[in-house]
Motif scaffolding. Structure first.
Motif, PDB file in Angstrom:
ATOM      1  N   THR A 150      42.671  50.464  72.011  1.00  0.00           N
ATOM      2  CA  THR A 150      42.288  49.096  71.672  1.00  0.00           C
ATOM      3  C   THR A 150      41.580  49.060  70.320  1.00  0.00           C
ATOM      4  O   THR A 150      42.061  48.465  69.361  1.00  0.00           O
ATOM      5  CB  THR A 150      41.431  48.514  72.804  1.00  0.00           C
ATOM      6  OG1 THR A 150      42.209  48.550  74.017  1.00  0.00           O
ATOM      7  CG2 THR A 150      41.028  47.082  72.513  1.00  0.00           C
ATOM      8  N   HIS A 151      40.440  49.713  70.254  1.00  0.00           N
ATOM      9  CA  HIS A 151      39.759  49.814  68.962  1.00  0.00           C
ATOM     10  C   HIS A 151      39.311  51.251  68.823  1.00  0.00           C
ATOM     11  O   HIS A 151      38.467  51.716  69.581  1.00  0.00           O
ATOM     12  CB  HIS A 151      38.563  48.865  68.892  1.00  0.00           C
ATOM     13  CG  HIS A 151      37.998  48.719  67.504  1.00  0.00           C
ATOM     14  ND1 HIS A 151      36.857  49.345  67.089  1.00  0.00           N
ATOM     15  CD2 HIS A 151      38.452  48.028  66.429  1.00  0.00           C
ATOM     16  CE1 HIS A 151      36.618  49.035  65.806  1.00  0.00           C
ATOM     17  NE2 HIS A 151      37.572  48.242  65.390  1.00  0.00           N
ATOM     18  N   ALA A 157      40.950  52.452  61.193  1.00  0.00           N
ATOM     19  CA  ALA A 157      41.193  51.444  62.225  1.00  0.00           C
ATOM     20  C   ALA A 157      41.311  50.064  61.566  1.00  0.00           C
ATOM     21  O   ALA A 157      41.970  49.165  62.089  1.00  0.00           O
ATOM     22  CB  ALA A 157      40.058  51.449  63.252  1.00  0.00           C
ATOM     23  N   ASP A 159      42.991  49.273  58.958  1.00  0.00           N
ATOM     24  CA  ASP A 159      44.320  49.005  58.391  1.00  0.00           C
ATOM     25  C   ASP A 159      45.095  47.988  59.224  1.00  0.00           C
ATOM     26  O   ASP A 159      45.728  47.088  58.692  1.00  0.00           O
ATOM     27  CB  ASP A 159      45.154  50.290  58.279  1.00  0.00           C
ATOM     28  CG  ASP A 159      44.712  51.181  57.130  1.00  0.00           C
ATOM     29  OD1 ASP A 159      43.918  50.729  56.294  1.00  0.00           O
ATOM     30  OD2 ASP A 159      45.168  52.345  57.088  1.00  0.00           O
ATOM     31  N   LEU A 160      45.056  48.157  60.528  1.00  0.00           N
ATOM     32  CA  LEU A 160      45.775  47.248  61.428  1.00  0.00           C
ATOM     33  C   LEU A 160      44.825  46.540  62.387  1.00  0.00           C
ATOM     34  O   LEU A 160      44.808  45.323  62.494  1.00  0.00           O
ATOM     35  CB  LEU A 160      46.804  48.028  62.254  1.00  0.00           C
ATOM     36  CG  LEU A 160      48.267  47.873  61.902  1.00  0.00           C
ATOM     37  CD1 LEU A 160      48.815  46.550  62.389  1.00  0.00           C
ATOM     38  CD2 LEU A 160      48.536  48.064  60.428  1.00  0.00           C
ATOM     39  N   GLN A 161      44.038  47.321  63.103  1.00  0.00           N
ATOM     40  CA  GLN A 161      43.258  46.797  64.224  1.00  0.00           C
ATOM     41  C   GLN A 161      42.249  45.733  63.796  1.00  0.00           C
ATOM     42  O   GLN A 161      41.904  44.855  64.569  1.00  0.00           O
ATOM     43  CB  GLN A 161      42.525  47.937  64.934  1.00  0.00           C
ATOM     44  CG  GLN A 161      43.460  48.972  65.517  1.00  0.00           C
ATOM     45  CD  GLN A 161      42.718  50.250  65.912  1.00  0.00           C
ATOM     46  OE1 GLN A 161      41.581  50.208  66.348  1.00  0.00           O
ATOM     47  NE2 GLN A 161      43.378  51.387  65.758  1.00  0.00           N
ATOM     48  N   GLN A 163      42.574  43.727  61.135  1.00  0.00           N
ATOM     49  CA  GLN A 163      43.178  42.609  60.420  1.00  0.00           C
ATOM     50  C   GLN A 163      42.861  41.312  61.167  1.00  0.00           C
ATOM     51  O   GLN A 163      42.859  41.272  62.389  1.00  0.00           O
ATOM     52  CB  GLN A 163      44.696  42.788  60.327  1.00  0.00           C
ATOM     53  CG  GLN A 163      45.111  43.935  59.422  1.00  0.00           C
ATOM     54  CD  GLN A 163      44.796  43.687  57.964  1.00  0.00           C
ATOM     55  OE1 GLN A 163      45.087  42.609  57.447  1.00  0.00           O
ATOM     56  NE2 GLN A 163      44.176  44.652  57.301  1.00  0.00           N
ATOM     57  N   VAL A 171      42.951  41.841  65.260  1.00  0.00           N
ATOM     58  CA  VAL A 171      44.051  42.390  66.044  1.00  0.00           C
ATOM     59  C   VAL A 171      43.532  43.128  67.289  1.00  0.00           C
ATOM     60  O   VAL A 171      44.060  42.976  68.385  1.00  0.00           O
ATOM     61  CB  VAL A 171      44.932  43.319  65.173  1.00  0.00           C
ATOM     62  CG1 VAL A 171      45.917  44.113  66.028  1.00  0.00           C
ATOM     63  CG2 VAL A 171      45.700  42.487  64.136  1.00  0.00           C
ATOM     64  N   PHE A 172      42.431  43.887  67.124  1.00  0.00           N
ATOM     65  CA  PHE A 172      41.934  44.633  68.289  1.00  0.00           C
ATOM     66  C   PHE A 172      41.413  43.695  69.365  1.00  0.00           C
ATOM     67  O   PHE A 172      41.436  44.040  70.547  1.00  0.00           O
ATOM     68  CB  PHE A 172      40.875  45.669  67.883  1.00  0.00           C
ATOM     69  CG  PHE A 172      39.514  45.114  67.557  1.00  0.00           C
ATOM     70  CD1 PHE A 172      38.597  44.825  68.560  1.00  0.00           C
ATOM     71  CD2 PHE A 172      39.134  44.903  66.239  1.00  0.00           C
ATOM     72  CE1 PHE A 172      37.338  44.319  68.256  1.00  0.00           C
ATOM     73  CE2 PHE A 172      37.884  44.407  65.921  1.00  0.00           C
ATOM     74  CZ  PHE A 172      36.985  44.105  66.930  1.00  0.00           C
TER      75      PHE A 172
END
Lengths: 284, 284
Positions: A150-151, A157, A159-161, A163, A171-172
């Motif tokens: 999840t996180h 982390a 980069d995507l989570q 955002q 995102v997370f």
């Protein structure tokens, strides 16, 4: 239900001993054995399990370290998870598998039956619910559990989570909501579902946020010790709820390094596990 | 450079034969052999590779199907990737590994050296750059390549990948930009970098979007055949650039089912691979 069992084990000890075993962690008394690297790693793990079984709430076995050694490594992985489970301990296969549909069914079969059978599997759900649903028949019918990434505790982390989505959430947070939803009809007596989440210790505010969103989600928490998380960070989480096991790998299984090369290495490892347990429980 | 080699192989044939082999795919002539399931699966794969080597641009081996069989399955995986590479074919290990730092280093070692050595590995980068960077020394020094999950072909890709970010882009677009960036200094003569992307065929508009964002990214494309993608969909991609290998698994390796249980099963499989190649190349 398996998460109830982990909840009870974690109430005794929230320490998850991470068997991320690499060949250069072995003391000379094992490294010099006349056998292959896989056998040596299993010997080391076996002695760690024997020395820490009464201190550990559970074990997490990092499959990457075993895949690195090819077939003999996978044999060491199989023997390690089998040995820990035979001692009555709960075992998390830290495999972070992430695939869908009939492929994920194959992973479920591989890790919830047979040589590699574990109690819990870590799963990467970047592909969405299709990457989770194939495990659920095993969760329901074979009393298994999942931990969904999840996180995570690493710098990238972000980069995507981390955002930001158009609704202002990250995102997370979306992933956390999905995890809570996916486990919705799998909640046990403890109040936690069989679908847990991996959430790193190194971002306390994000943890609090996820904890608030996910009242029925139990957490597998990396980041203690070598990665910078402390007992105090965990105390903040446990003040809100006793919803987690805390993993330490190198902080425990490397405790003997630079101190001994002999069979007393297990004493250092046992002491490190005991110290971690105390470090966490002193706050409660 | 490995992606240049794949680019050239794909110019001959963009067909990637997916060895997602399950025990119930085997014809009776193999299923009835007096040996274990792992051995049978390797026999089947070996015959498929022999029958399709001149038709396939490359092979993708889905590790989940082998993990499902435990240690004997992993032995079949090792033998399969070794056999295909020994025939001079490029092999993608479809492992979708996703972990960070020293753990990802272990995966890199496991899949780019030793028993499980492949040419390309699929990687899940939900954890960000930390889940990619540990592979790069192997990419550079051992001429290996990656395919990062970007936009997958499954319905629940929407759960995470199609979430909209605050700047109006979707999560998979962010991932696509990262993939293009991560491969930035690894571009070969073909114009494509050693860091590719997995993008499903089932969302043509998303594919066009990613293709435009990622001029130096080569694609591994699932979704042909059993998952609904057609030669026409691929033609649209190839009109823009010859930037992909197209995977088919069941569409090829199950082509004999219901038709024969004998050793002529390879003829059906060969015909299916040839038909797929023709279906794609007719549009060019």
């Amino acid at each position: 239900m398996i998460m109830d069992r982990l909840y009870k084990a974690a109430a005794e000890s929230p320490v998850c001993v991470g068997l991320d075993t690499k060949i250069d962690y072995l003391p000379a008394c094992i490294a010099n054995m006349d056998t292959n690297d896989g056998e040596k790693i299993f010997e080391f793990n076996k002695k760690i399990i024997d020395a820490t079984a009464d201190l550990a709430g559970c074990y997490k076995v990092q499959v990457a370290c075993y895949e690195a050694l090819g077939l003999e490594g996978m044999s060491a992985y199989a023997r390690t998870v089998q040995y820990a489970r035979a001692q009555g301990k709960l075992v998390i296969g830290d495999c972070k598998r992430g695939d869908i549909a009939s492929t994920a069914e194959q992973y479920a079969r591989g890790h919830f039956e047979g040589d590699f059978e574990v109690d819990f599997l870590t799963v990467n759900a970047y592909m969405g619910y299709d990457a989770v649903s194939p495990y659920l028949p095993y969760v329901k019918d074979h009393d298994k559990g999942l931990f969904i990434l999840t996180h995570t505790s690493n710098p990238s982390a972000k980069d995507l989570q981390e955002q930001k989505l158009e609704d202002g959430e990250q995102v997370f947070e979306k992933m956390a909501d999905l995890v809570e939803k996916w486990g919705g009809d799998l909640v046990g007596e403890s109040g936690y579902s069989a679908v847990g989440a991996v959430v790193g210790l190194t971002y306390p505010e994000a943890f609090a946020d996820i904890q608030a969103r996910c009242p029925h989600t139990f957490f597998l928490v990396p980041g203690y010790g070598a990665q910078g998380g402390t007992g105090k960070d965990i105390a903040d989480i446990f003040k809100r709820s006793r919803c987690a096991v805390i993993n330490s790998s190198r902080g425990i299984i490397c405790a003997h390094r630079g101190k001994t090369e002999g069979p007393d290495f297990v004493d250092y490892i046992r002491d490190a596990a005991a110290a971690m347990k105390e470090d966490i429980l002193q706050w409660l």
